[in-house]
Design an enzyme around this catalytic site. Sequence first.
Site, mmCIF file in Angstrom:
data_model
loop_
_atom_site.group_PDB
_atom_site.id
_atom_site.type_symbol
_atom_site.label_atom_id
_atom_site.label_comp_id
_atom_site.label_asym_id
_atom_site.label_seq_id
_atom_site.Cartn_x
_atom_site.Cartn_y
_atom_site.Cartn_z
ATOM 1 N N HIS A 59 0.814 -1.223 0.000
ATOM 2 C CA HIS A 59 0.000 0.000 0.000
ATOM 3 C C HIS A 59 0.848 1.274 0.000
ATOM 4 C CE1 HIS A 59 -3.766 1.927 0.018
ATOM 5 N NE2 HIS A 59 -4.421 1.090 0.793
ATOM 6 N N SER A 60 2.130 1.164 0.318
ATOM 7 C CA SER A 60 2.990 2.344 0.288
ATOM 8 C C SER A 60 3.218 2.844 -1.135
ATOM 9 C CB SER A 60 4.344 2.035 0.942
ATOM 10 O OG SER A 60 5.012 0.992 0.248
#
Length: 440
Positions: free
Chosen positions: A175-176
Site C-alpha cells: 500500500h505504500s
Amino acid sequence: MEPVGDLDSRQQALKPIQTKRLAAREVEGDGKKPEDIKEEEEGEALSPVGRIFHETCFNVYVIAIAGFKIRINVDVVKANLEHTLLKHPRFSSLQVKDVKKDGGMKWVPTKVDLDKHIIIPSLHHTISSPDKMVEDYISNLSKTYIDYSKPLWELHILNIKTSDAESVAVFRIHHSLGDGMSLMSLVLSCSRQISNPKALPTLPAKKTSNPDPVNSGRIWWTIRLVWNTIIDVLMFLATTLFLKDTMTPLSNGWKKGGGHVPRRFVYRTVSLDDIKLIKNGMKTTINDVVMGVSLAGLSRYLNRRYGETKEDKGATQKKNNLPKNIRLRATLMMNIRPSPGLHVAAFLYHRVMNHTTMCFSNVVGPMEEIGFYGHPMAFLAPSVYGQPQGLMIHFQSYINKMTFILSVDEEIIPDPNRLCDDLEESLKFIKDVVIARGLV
C-alpha cells in the site's frame, strides 16, 4: 514464495544501495554541491503516509483480483508491462532505509526482473472446485510478505476456468506504492476500451453542487455542516482515547490476541442498475445505497449469529435477536495532511481501527468493458490485508455491475459466504420495497 519475517528485522537488515547516475548532469551555476546532487539521484524519501504503511502495526497490502473472458497470454503481458507499468518510478524502485538521515525509507531506482514479479503457479485443470482453489490461493497470499530485495509488487496469473471467468490475475501491491484511487488509475492506464482499442477507460463524472451555499439559500445546510464537523472531530478524539465499539461476533475482541492474521477474500457481483433504481427512487446517492445495503446485510448476519449463541437453537427464527444500542462503526482512511508526524499518525490509525469494528471502501470503476493488454475483463475485485480489523467491505463498480468484496479474519467470521448472501438478499429486499411503494 516464502514469508520474509518480522518487519523490524527486515528493515534493520537493509543496507544503503549505491546506484549509478541515471544521466550526466551539468552542475555549474546551479548552486548545488555534488554530494547534494548524488543524494537526489539516489532517490526521494517515502511520503509520511507511505511510511505509515510500513509500521509493524499497520503493514498493509492491496490485493486486486481481476477475472478475464479469455486465457491470459503471459508473453503479451510481459511485453506490455515493460512499456507501461515499469515506466512508473514506484514500480521500478526499491524501498530502503536511509541511514544517512533519520533512518526513514526512500525510493531507489533499480532494474526490474519481470520473472521475479510475474508468478505462474502450476495448476491442475481437473480440480473439482476451481473457485475454491482460486479462493484458497489468494487467501494464502495474505500469509506472506513480498521480499524487500525487489520492488513491492507482484502479478499472479492463474490460467484456470472459474464460474465467472476463463482466467484470473491477482495483483499484490504494497500500500505504500499508492492509495486505492491512484492504483486504480494506474491499472486503468494499462487498459483500453474493448469497443475502441485506442481509447482509455472513462469514469463517471462527479456531479458538483452549487459552490456558493449562501447565495443559493443553503445557509442552514452550511450551519449543519459546521455542526456535524465539530461532532465528528469530537467523536474521533473520543474514539482515539476511550470510545470503543460494542463487542459483537464481528469484533476482534471475540478472539484473543489480534495483529496481522491471514485473510480470506470472497466476492459477489450484483446489478448496478438495481442500485441505481434504489438511488433514484429514494432520491439519494449510490454511496448511500451501498452503505444502507451494508447495514442491512450486517444486521441480518448478526441476528443469525446472536441467535445461534442462545441455548434455544430455535432462537434463530425469532424476528430480532440483536441486543439494543449496538455501536458498530466503520473506518475510511483519508490523507488530509501533507506531512503528518509519522509515529503520532501511525498510533492514531491503529488506535482508531482497534476501537472500531470494520473498514469500508467504495471505488468507482470504468463505465465500459475494458481489456488489459487485449484481455477482456469480466470483473474487478480489489481489497486489502494487514489492517487490524477482522472485516473489510469493499464495493467496486464496473460497467453495469457492482462487486462487493469481503476481506475477513476467518477466526472472527468463519462463514464469509453467508455474509455475502446476506448483503445480496438485503439489496433485493430494499429494491422490492422501493418498487412496491411505487417510488420508481
